[in-house]
Design a protein around this motif. Structure first.
Motif, PDB file in Angstrom:
ATOM      1  N   CYS A  79       0.830  -1.207   0.000  1.00  0.00           N
ATOM      2  CA  CYS A  79       0.000   0.000   0.000  1.00  0.00           C
ATOM      3  C   CYS A  79       0.860   1.251   0.000  1.00  0.00           C
ATOM      4  CB  CYS A  79      -0.913   0.016   1.225  1.00  0.00           C
ATOM      5  SG  CYS A  79      -1.933  -1.434   1.443  1.00  0.00           S
ATOM      6  N   GLY A  80       0.244   2.377  -0.383  1.00  0.00           N
ATOM      7  CA  GLY A  80       0.942   3.658  -0.378  1.00  0.00           C
ATOM      8  C   GLY A  80       1.796   3.845  -1.613  1.00  0.00           C
ATOM      9  N   GLY A  81       2.723   4.808  -1.556  1.00  0.00           N
ATOM     10  CA  GLY A  81       3.605   5.070  -2.682  1.00  0.00           C
ATOM     11  C   GLY A  81       4.614   3.945  -2.851  1.00  0.00           C
ATOM     12  N   ILE A  82       5.133   3.802  -4.084  1.00  0.00           N
ATOM     13  CA  ILE A  82       6.125   2.761  -4.309  1.00  0.00           C
ATOM     14  C   ILE A  82       7.448   3.152  -3.674  1.00  0.00           C
ATOM     15  CG2 ILE A  82       5.012   1.950  -6.409  1.00  0.00           C
ATOM     16  CD1 ILE A  82       7.202   3.388  -7.997  1.00  0.00           C
ATOM     17  N   ALA A 169       1.186  -7.057   5.557  1.00  0.00           N
ATOM     18  CA  ALA A 169       0.855  -5.719   5.066  1.00  0.00           C
ATOM     19  C   ALA A 169       2.132  -4.893   4.969  1.00  0.00           C
ATOM     20  CB  ALA A 169      -0.152  -5.051   5.990  1.00  0.00           C
ATOM     21  N   ILE A 170       2.501  -4.539   3.743  1.00  0.00           N
ATOM     22  CA  ILE A 170       3.754  -3.819   3.500  1.00  0.00           C
ATOM     23  C   ILE A 170       3.420  -2.362   3.222  1.00  0.00           C
ATOM     24  CG2 ILE A 170       5.890  -3.788   2.169  1.00  0.00           C
ATOM     25  CD1 ILE A 170       5.199  -6.647   1.242  1.00  0.00           C
ATOM     26  N   GLY A 171       3.842  -1.469   4.113  1.00  0.00           N
ATOM     27  CA  GLY A 171       3.529  -0.066   3.903  1.00  0.00           C
ATOM     28  C   GLY A 171       3.951   0.799   5.072  1.00  0.00           C
ATOM     29  N   GLY A 172       3.570   2.047   5.010  1.00  0.00           N
ATOM     30  CA  GLY A 172       3.957   3.019   6.022  1.00  0.00           C
ATOM     31  C   GLY A 172       2.901   3.218   7.087  1.00  0.00           C
ATOM     32  N   GLY A 197       2.951  -6.474   9.940  1.00  0.00           N
ATOM     33  CA  GLY A 197       3.359  -5.332   9.137  1.00  0.00           C
ATOM     34  C   GLY A 197       4.840  -5.389   8.800  1.00  0.00           C
ATOM     35  N   ILE A 198       5.166  -4.955   7.585  1.00  0.00           N
ATOM     36  CA  ILE A 198       6.569  -4.764   7.179  1.00  0.00           C
ATOM     37  C   ILE A 198       6.705  -3.286   6.839  1.00  0.00           C
ATOM     38  CG2 ILE A 198       8.387  -5.328   5.551  1.00  0.00           C
ATOM     39  CD1 ILE A 198       5.621  -7.783   5.916  1.00  0.00           C
ATOM     40  N   PRO A 199       7.581  -2.562   7.553  1.00  0.00           N
ATOM     41  CA  PRO A 199       7.617  -1.096   7.437  1.00  0.00           C
ATOM     42  C   PRO A 199       8.225  -0.616   6.125  1.00  0.00           C
ATOM     43  CG  PRO A 199       9.397  -1.849   8.847  1.00  0.00           C
ATOM     44  CD  PRO A 199       8.590  -3.070   8.498  1.00  0.00           C
ATOM     45  N   LYS A 200       7.405   0.075   5.340  1.00  0.00           N
ATOM     46  CA  LYS A 200       7.860   0.627   4.063  1.00  0.00           C
ATOM     47  C   LYS A 200       7.549   2.112   4.022  1.00  0.00           C
ATOM     48  CE  LYS A 200       5.553   2.021   1.366  1.00  0.00           C
ATOM     49  NZ  LYS A 200       4.472   2.612   0.573  1.00  0.00           N
ATOM     50  N   THR A 201       8.555   2.936   4.067  1.00  0.00           N
ATOM     51  CA  THR A 201       8.371   4.359   3.816  1.00  0.00           C
ATOM     52  C   THR A 201       9.701   4.947   3.404  1.00  0.00           C
ATOM     53  OG1 THR A 201       8.055   6.523   4.882  1.00  0.00           O
ATOM     54  CG2 THR A 201       8.498   4.659   6.326  1.00  0.00           C
ATOM     55  N   ILE A 202       9.704   5.562   2.264  1.00  0.00           N
ATOM     56  CA  ILE A 202      10.950   6.129   1.754  1.00  0.00           C
ATOM     57  C   ILE A 202      11.450   7.254   2.652  1.00  0.00           C
ATOM     58  CG2 ILE A 202      10.008   7.938   0.250  1.00  0.00           C
ATOM     59  CD1 ILE A 202      11.938   6.901  -1.916  1.00  0.00           C
ATOM     60  N   LEU A 400       2.447   1.063  18.979  1.00  0.00           N
ATOM     61  CA  LEU A 400       3.605   1.916  19.229  1.00  0.00           C
ATOM     62  C   LEU A 400       4.149   2.506  17.940  1.00  0.00           C
ATOM     63  CD1 LEU A 400       5.936   0.313  21.953  1.00  0.00           C
ATOM     64  CD2 LEU A 400       4.619   2.422  22.080  1.00  0.00           C
ATOM     65  N   ALA A 401       4.221   1.688  16.894  1.00  0.00           N
ATOM     66  CA  ALA A 401       4.811   2.138  15.636  1.00  0.00           C
ATOM     67  C   ALA A 401       4.078   3.338  15.039  1.00  0.00           C
ATOM     68  CB  ALA A 401       4.844   0.991  14.632  1.00  0.00           C
ATOM     69  N   VAL A 402       2.758   3.401  15.249  1.00  0.00           N
ATOM     70  CA  VAL A 402       1.968   4.503  14.683  1.00  0.00           C
ATOM     71  C   VAL A 402       1.638   5.575  15.710  1.00  0.00           C
ATOM     72  CG1 VAL A 402       0.980   2.968  12.947  1.00  0.00           C
ATOM     73  CG2 VAL A 402      -0.265   3.368  15.089  1.00  0.00           C
ATOM     74  N   SER A 403       2.222   5.482  16.905  1.00  0.00           N
ATOM     75  CA  SER A 403       1.886   6.424  17.974  1.00  0.00           C
ATOM     76  C   SER A 403       2.368   7.841  17.685  1.00  0.00           C
ATOM     77  CB  SER A 403       2.466   5.946  19.304  1.00  0.00           C
ATOM     78  OG  SER A 403       3.888   5.851  19.237  1.00  0.00           O
ATOM     79  N   GLN A 404       3.429   7.964  16.949  1.00  0.00           N
ATOM     80  CA  GLN A 404       3.941   9.271  16.548  1.00  0.00           C
ATOM     81  C   GLN A 404       4.856   9.096  15.350  1.00  0.00           C
ATOM     82  OE1 GLN A 404       6.304  10.829  19.781  1.00  0.00           O
ATOM     83  NE2 GLN A 404       7.376   8.910  20.088  1.00  0.00           N
ATOM     84  N   ARG A 405       5.057  10.164  14.608  1.00  0.00           N
ATOM     85  CA  ARG A 405       5.920  10.084  13.434  1.00  0.00           C
ATOM     86  C   ARG A 405       7.371  10.337  13.846  1.00  0.00           C
ATOM     87  NH1 ARG A 405       4.214   9.908   8.386  1.00  0.00           N
ATOM     88  NH2 ARG A 405       2.168  10.709   8.982  1.00  0.00           N
ATOM     89  N   LYS A 406       8.272   9.508  13.371  1.00  0.00           N
ATOM     90  CA  LYS A 406       9.692   9.697  13.675  1.00  0.00           C
ATOM     91  C   LYS A 406      10.228  10.892  12.893  1.00  0.00           C
ATOM     92  CE  LYS A 406      12.878   6.963  12.001  1.00  0.00           C
ATOM     93  NZ  LYS A 406      13.629   5.714  11.718  1.00  0.00           N
TER      94      LYS A 406
END
Length: 428
Positions: A79-82, A169-172, A197-202, A400-406
């Protein structure tokens, strides 16, 4: 930091009682933990109170598993941008499920979470070792992607019909929030479905995860843009190379692209506000002193300087103004009024950076992330994301992973290094 804020407990579907079919490798101790803090002074409050310091579960294969591999199917969604490495992760999951555990049915859901909604007419692909054998050689995702939420009830119904035991689920950030809702809906129905989840965000902006896949490749590609900007700036008097890079709320790509070759003189990121007049005056002084300048700006920087768009994208994020175009015009107008002739070159490589295949290090990282995700899913863990922390693969609750943006800490060594390399003044 309160102890309650760092609860790394991972939800499980039940007791693992099936001997793992994985052979020839060392199984992980189920009690293995990786310390969250790496400095003694950060751990001291816990040590003083006699409590164990915060620690994440160590990832890896377990000697006993929850699911019978002969009786389940698995699903993968992107999901999300490539991002560089998406196909590598898909391939790693399929190969690990097939060769390590003997899972025979793996479905690839097409075009993001939309592929999990039956009424939208996007039948899943059946993924086999043969069908994924060469996909790591190309960029993007063979499954397609999309943004925006779907109804959790409809998605879980699809999973139930296909007898899927594990969804990867692969995404941000948005993808992980969707995965959390799927896990909660499955639990509400009493279904034994693991959601990993597998964390994907450029942008590398997911909390409690040191690095996301594709980030290193993105920085390597960004280097080509900063090199070109510097070459152009060196070639003419009073020349400026302006590069806009991805980084909506976190400027990690911009910051690391500065550290790669020390060609950049100004780095503008969302985490550090700047005044337009202060920046332009500093740029003028730079040209008077050195006759050329290179600027890197993250897409989310300087949003307070522009009019609000009042629009939102499919993921619900506020659409940002184009800081690259804004700065290009502001720089041109400023020097025109100052009667100082400049040569300005503007480079925006955003979509080129995210569409390339993963570089060798990222490819290996993707393989290990995918395998760690499979091991976690087969052990019945759920509502979690695979992380990389303190040089080890770990498990983190999605909560925890979505609790705040790094984000970049302006007081960190990273930002101090950026300031040291660029020599840029305080422009606030």
């Amino acid at each position: 930091m309160e102890k309650s804020e760092l609860d790394f407990s991972i939800e499980r579907l039940g007791v693992c009682s099936i001997p793992s079919p994985v052979q020839g490798i060392r199984f992980m101790d189920d009690d293995g933990r990786v310390l969250y803090f790496s400095c003694l002074e950060e751990m001291q409050p816990w040590l003083d109170s006699g409590s164990p310091p915060p620690a994440m579960e160590a990832a890896g294969p377990s000697g006993k598993i929850f699911f019978d591999p002969s009786r389940i199917a698995c699903g993968i969604v992107t999901c999300g941008g490539i991002c560089p490495g998406l196909n590598d992760v898909i391939r790693a999951i399929v190969l690990s499920l097939h060769y390590h555990y003997g899972v025979q049915k793996v479905y690839g859901f097409r075009f993001g979470y939309a592929g999990l909604v039956e009424r939208l007419g996007l039948p899943p692909l059946e993924l086999t070792p043969d069908s994924v054998s060469r996909i790591h050689e190309i960029g993007g995702t063979i499954l397609g992607s999309s943004r925006g939420p779907q109804e959790p009830a409809e998605m879980v119904t699809t999973l139930e019909k296909l007898k899927i035991g594990i969804l990867f689920a692969i995404g941000g950030d948005g993808t992980l929030r969707g995965a959390q809702k799927i896990a909660e809906e499955a639990k509400r129905r009493g279904l034994q479905i693991s959601v990993i989840g597998i964390p994907k965000t450029i942008d590398n902006d997911i909390s409690y995860i040191k690095t996301t896949f594709g980030f290193e490749t993105a920085v390597a590609e960004a280097r080509r843009a900063t090199y070109a900007a510097n070459t152009e700036a060196d070639a003419a008097r009073n020349s400026i190379g302006l590069v806009k890079l991805m980084g909506r709320d976190s400027g990690f790509i911009a910051a690391y692209s500065v550290l790669v070759n020390s060609h950049v003189n100004f780095c503008l990121v969302p985490e550090v506000p700047f005044s337009l007049s202060g920046f332009l005056e500093a740029l003028k002084r730079r040209l008077e002193r050195k006759s050329h300048a290179v600027i890197v700006v993250a897409e989310g920087a300087g949003q307070d300087l522009m009019a609000k768009t009042g629009e939102r994208d499919a993921s619900g994020n506020i659409k940002y103004g184009d800081i690259g175009i804004f700065l290009r015009e502001a720089i041109s107008d400023y020097f025109k009024q100052a009667r100082m002739e400049i040569n300005l070159k503007y480079i925006d490589p955003s979509y080129m950076i995210r569409s390339v295949p993963a570089n060798p290090h990222d490819a290996a990282f993707c393989l290990l992330l995918g395998q760690s995700a499979v091991h976690a899913g087969m052990s019945g863990r759920t509502n979690m994301v695979v992380s990389f922390w303190n040089h080890q693969f770990t498990h983190v609750p999605i909560t925890l992973a979505v609790s705040q943006r790094k984000k970049i800490d302006p007081q960190s060594m990273l930002w101090n290094s950026v300031l040291a390399v660029t020599g840029q003044p305080d422009m606030i």
